[in-house]
Design a protein around this motif. Structure first.
Motif, PDB file in Angstrom:
ATOM      1  N   GLU A 115       0.825  -1.203   0.000  1.00 34.14           N
ATOM      2  CA  GLU A 115       0.000   0.000   0.000  1.00 34.14           C
ATOM      3  C   GLU A 115       0.864   1.260   0.000  1.00 34.14           C
ATOM      4  OE1 GLU A 115      -2.697  -0.075   3.264  1.00 34.14           O
ATOM      5  OE2 GLU A 115      -3.434  -2.088   2.826  1.00 34.14           O
ATOM      6  N   ALA A 116       0.328   2.313  -0.562  1.00 33.19           N
ATOM      7  CA  ALA A 116       1.023   3.592  -0.578  1.00 33.19           C
ATOM      8  C   ALA A 116       1.317   4.033   0.855  1.00 33.19           C
ATOM      9  CB  ALA A 116       0.175   4.638  -1.292  1.00 33.19           C
ATOM     10  N   GLY A 117       2.518   4.543   1.079  1.00 30.35           N
ATOM     11  CA  GLY A 117       2.913   5.006   2.402  1.00 30.35           C
ATOM     12  C   GLY A 117       3.593   3.953   3.245  1.00 30.35           C
ATOM     13  N   GLN A 118       3.507   2.677   2.831  1.00 31.55           N
ATOM     14  CA  GLN A 118       4.180   1.594   3.544  1.00 31.55           C
ATOM     15  C   GLN A 118       5.601   1.407   3.006  1.00 31.55           C
ATOM     16  OE1 GLN A 118       2.302   1.101   6.457  1.00 31.55           O
ATOM     17  NE2 GLN A 118       2.890  -1.031   6.193  1.00 31.55           N
ATOM     18  N   LEU A 119       6.492   0.922   3.882  1.00 36.06           N
ATOM     19  CA  LEU A 119       7.862   0.629   3.489  1.00 36.06           C
ATOM     20  C   LEU A 119       7.934  -0.822   3.033  1.00 36.06           C
ATOM     21  CD1 LEU A 119       9.616   2.279   6.573  1.00 36.06           C
ATOM     22  CD2 LEU A 119       9.505   3.224   4.247  1.00 36.06           C
ATOM     23  N   PRO A 120       8.233  -1.089   1.761  1.00 39.51           N
ATOM     24  CA  PRO A 120       8.271  -2.476   1.295  1.00 39.51           C
ATOM     25  C   PRO A 120       9.544  -3.186   1.736  1.00 39.51           C
ATOM     26  CG  PRO A 120       8.850  -0.997  -0.492  1.00 39.51           C
ATOM     27  CD  PRO A 120       8.479  -0.119   0.677  1.00 39.51           C
TER      28      PRO A 120
END
Length: 278
Positions: free
Chosen positions: A90-95
């Protein structure tokens, strides 16, 4: 298809997983509180893993099934995914990309998620001397997931150590896949007591955070080493603890002068954080 059903989980049977690979397993899967071990033929297994049962099952592409059922793991600001799930972050998460494979630690066990959430809560990006980022030691690093998560969360440097020689190359590969440099995260084979205190800068002789996903008896044995490797005021994040063995780890930390013990329990598993007196 030959499937060996072994009682336990990846966490509780971690010392036995290498024995299964060495015996010729073509894949491992944890399902419903047991480990399914895939073999191309029946083999003689060592005594440590001889408590399971052999089953003949209809042929299926277990790797395709594994890919289908594997889900991303959200742990605080980090989302742990397999390489084919990059687009699911998701956008804003650190992969954090981890290749599921032979090294323990895909991020899907509750103890790994609890540890990453605890690291996130520590605010690693503002810890350490001059608030320049924490220096993190990951004991029993396996696939490197906790050291890599620390680097993703802003640690200045993370160092992972493991006694299993198979895990270190895999952890290094995972670092490369995530674009993390040796100046950010480093992995070596060894034990905690023998490992060098390795840092990218001169004059540093302790860590700000020690994280370890091991079992309670090992935490008891290593508690003094945790204290020795931590700077005054540093934090130990310990998980892999069965909830009914929390008392053993609490006592070990108290014995070594740790304070501010805090625990998180989820199902059968627990995590403890504690601060080294300084």
């Amino acid at each position: 298809m030959l499937v060996y059903h072994l009682p336990g989980t990846f966490q509780t049977r971690e010392p036995d997983l290498d024995l299964l690979w060495e015996a010729g397993a073509t894949g491992l899967e944890e399902r419903a509180g047991a480990i399914r071990v895939y073999f191309s033929e029946r083999v003689l297994l060592p005594p440590a893993v001889a408590d399971g049962e052999w089953h003949e099952e209809p042929d299926q592409d277990w790797q395709a099934e594994f890919r289908r059922t594997l889900r991303p793991v959200r742990a605080g600001r980090v989302t742990i995914v397999a390489p084919w799930q990059r687009e699911e972050v998701e956008a804003g998460q650190l992969p954090l990309v981890i290749e599921p494979g032979m090294a323990f630690g895909t991020g899907h066990h509750v103890t790994t998620r609890l540890a990453v959430e605890a690291l996130d809560d520590l605010g690693l990006e503002t810890r350490g001397p001059g608030a320049a980022g924490a220096r993190v030691l990951d004991v029993g690093t396996g696939s490197g997931v906790l050291a890599l998560a620390a680097a993703r969360l802003g640690a200045r440097f993370a160092y992972g150590v493991d006694i299993d020689p198979l895990t270190v190359p895999i952890a290094r590969e995972n670092a490369e896949v995530n674009g993390l440099l040796p100046s950010q995260v480093r992995f070596e084979e060894g034990t905690l007591g023998l490992s060098p205190l390795t840092f990218p800068e001169e004059g540093v002789d302790a860590y700000d955070v020690v994280v370890a996903n091991l079992y309670a008896e090992l935490h008891d044995l290593l508690a003094a080493e945790y204290a020795e490797h931590l700077a005054p005021g540093g934090v130990a994040v310990l998980t892999g603890i069965l909830a009914d063995k929390l008392g053993l780890v609490r006592a070990a930390l108290a014995r070594e002068g740790f304070a501010e013990l805090r625990e998180t329990v989820e199902g059968d598993w627990a995590l403890l954080t504690a601060r080294r007196r300084g």
